[in-house]
Every structure is written in structure tokens, then in C-alpha cells.
Write an enzyme that holds these catalytic residues in place. Sequence first.
Site, PDB file in Angstrom:
ATOM      1  CG  HIS A   1       1.657  96.766  93.661  1.00  0.00           C
ATOM      2  ND1 HIS A   1       1.739  96.476  92.324  1.00  0.00           N
ATOM      3  CD2 HIS A   1       2.864  96.413  94.173  1.00  0.00           C
ATOM      4  CE1 HIS A   1       2.923  95.954  92.039  1.00  0.00           C
ATOM      5  NE2 HIS A   1       3.624  95.907  93.153  1.00  0.00           N
TER       6      HIS A   1
ATOM      7  NE  ARG B   1       5.098  99.771  96.953  1.00  0.00           N
ATOM      8  CZ  ARG B   1       5.018  98.425  96.892  1.00  0.00           C
ATOM      9  NH1 ARG B   1       6.106  97.686  97.053  1.00  0.00           N
ATOM     10  NH2 ARG B   1       3.852  97.857  96.707  1.00  0.00           N
TER      11      ARG B   1
ATOM     12  CD  GLU C   1      10.490  95.223  95.138  1.00  0.00           C
ATOM     13  OE1 GLU C   1       9.630  94.622  95.793  1.00  0.00           O
ATOM     14  OE2 GLU C   1      10.279  96.325  94.604  1.00  0.00           O
TER      15      GLU C   1
ATOM     16  CG  ASP D   1       8.067  92.083  93.390  1.00  0.00           C
ATOM     17  OD1 ASP D   1       7.571  91.427  92.456  1.00  0.00           O
ATOM     18  OD2 ASP D   1       7.608  93.174  93.761  1.00  0.00           O
TER      19      ASP D   1
HETATM   20  C1  3PY Z   1       7.084  92.892  97.916  1.00  0.00           C
HETATM   21  O1  3PY Z   1       6.946  92.082  98.851  1.00  0.00           O
HETATM   22  O2  3PY Z   1       7.522  92.614  96.800  1.00  0.00           O
HETATM   23  C2  3PY Z   1       6.701  94.280  98.133  1.00  0.00           C
HETATM   24  O3  3PY Z   1       6.925  95.105  97.288  1.00  0.00           O
HETATM   25  C3  3PY Z   1       5.974  94.633  99.390  1.00  0.00           C
HETATM   26  O4  3PY Z   1       4.659  94.921  99.083  1.00  0.00           O
HETATM   27 MG    MG Z   2       7.537  94.375  95.468  1.00  0.00          MG
END
Ligand code: 3PY
Ligand code: MG
Length: 265
Positions: free
Chosen positions: A52, A77, A156, A182
Site C-alpha cells: 500500500h 512487505r 488476514e 483486512d
Molecule cells: C492489515 O491490517 O490488513 C494490514 O495489512 C496491516 O497494514
Molecule cells: Mg492487510
Amino acid sequence: MSAPSPIDSFAAKIRKGGHGGLVSAWIGIPSPLMVNHLAQEDFDSLVLDMQHGMWDLGTAAAAVAQVRVAGKPALARIPVGDFSAASRLLDAGFSGIIAPMVNSKADAEALVSFTKYPPLGERSWGPSLALNHVGIPASEYLKTANDLTVTIAMVETRAALEAVDDILGVEGIDGIFVGPSDLSIALSNGAKVAPDTPEVDKELSHVIARCRAHKKFVCAFGSDGARAGEMLTLGCDLVIAAGDSTQIRNGAAREIAAARKGFKR
Ligand code: 3PY
Ligand code: MG
């Protein structure tokens, strides 16, 4: 074989656990010079967010030196499913890869195939900048790179929660990173983004327990320092205490408020 430098001991340290809670920076603003400044703070590592955040590969590669000059490891990441970028970032000298949306054993195996040399994976040879940073001969790098770097799968989604034991069972996956935003969207079927809730904590506690059972480490993203502290108390090995833009804006807001305190315009 030479002992790894303090920077390159990070992987062994986080794998071993019992280090009293690691806190990492999380940087999306693609400026190696800002990285240089943030690295001076008391972070254990710095993550460059290429999912992101706005980093490109060349700028991210240049930032590794700005992290290492402060005696710290740089992690990246990657964008979702961009496992070939993972190999290139390790070649640039990153000490670890965090891969978002790893939802199955097959995803985890694909990630490992790009981040670990044989026999664990199929990472292709070419650690150009990594050799300069780590400062060891090529033959030694080949033997130790799998241990000197960490491969971290993000959990996530609901699918990832269901497959967490399968993901943890893949040799070469060193740890898990829970993405609470997420995860909260998944748990609410898209109704809300609510990372700081008991529903998320219930799943986070479950993932922490599964990581402990597999003797692997667990990380999570905290939306601020207090939340990151709660995550350490729950049992996380490494946490994020908000991303760079939040930290910068909170700092600016605090200083502006301090300047105007008691002053009527
Ligand atoms: C989330 O919380 O989904 C993440 O990927 C952390 O930025
Ligand atoms: Mg995320």
C-alpha cells in the site's frame, strides 16, 4: 563460517523468541532519506510497505543502506502475490519478506519457493547487493541466507484463518503477520474496517496460540502505540506502532496543539 553481524542476527533473534517484544517501523512514503531519519529511533527493524506504500524496487533497494547504516535490518512487505519481487528484494539486501494475503498451503509453498534457496525453495542465484551488505563470500551466503532472512506469511482472511496450521506447517515459513484491518473486513463480510475490536483479538489470540504450537513467531500491525502494546501483551513477538504517515501526522498535531495551548487567536 563467520558469526552474523548484529543486523543479520535479527532473523535468529526473532525465531528464538523471548526477546521482550520487538517494535518495527512501517514506512510507505518512498523516501530513503526519511528512512535514514526514522531508523535513528528505537526501532528493532524497519518495514518498507510495497503493498500500500508507494515504493518502487529501485528506491526500496536504495533504502536498505539507509536502514543498515543505523545498525538495523530492513524488511519489505511485497504486493499481493508478487513473489518474484520477494527474490529481488532479498537480492537487494532485505532481511525479510512479509507477503500479504497468504491464504493456503499452496500460497505458502509458492512464497517459500521464491524466498529460500534449495533444498527449502527455488530462490534463483544473484544476491548482488545482499553480498555487499552482509559482507560474506558468495559460498557462505548460499549456505546461510535461508537462516539470515525471514519469510513471513500474512494471515488476514477467513481462508487463511482456516488454513493457519497448514501455512505454519510449510518448512521455510518462519512466522506469521496478522493484518487486523483486512481481517476485520473479512470477519464482517465487508461491513466494516475495525481492527481494534474483541472479534479481531479473539482471532489474533488463536493465531498466536497456533504459532506457539508450531514454534514459529507472530507479528501484528497496531494502529497506534497503545494498541501495539496490547498486542505484545497478547503474545506477539513483533508489532508495528502505527505506520509512518500516522506517526508523522500525530507528531505534527501534537506539536501544533502544544504551540497553541493557552494562546487565543
Ligand atoms: C492489515 O491490517 O490488513 C494490514 O495489512 C496491516 O497494514
Ligand atoms: Mg492487510
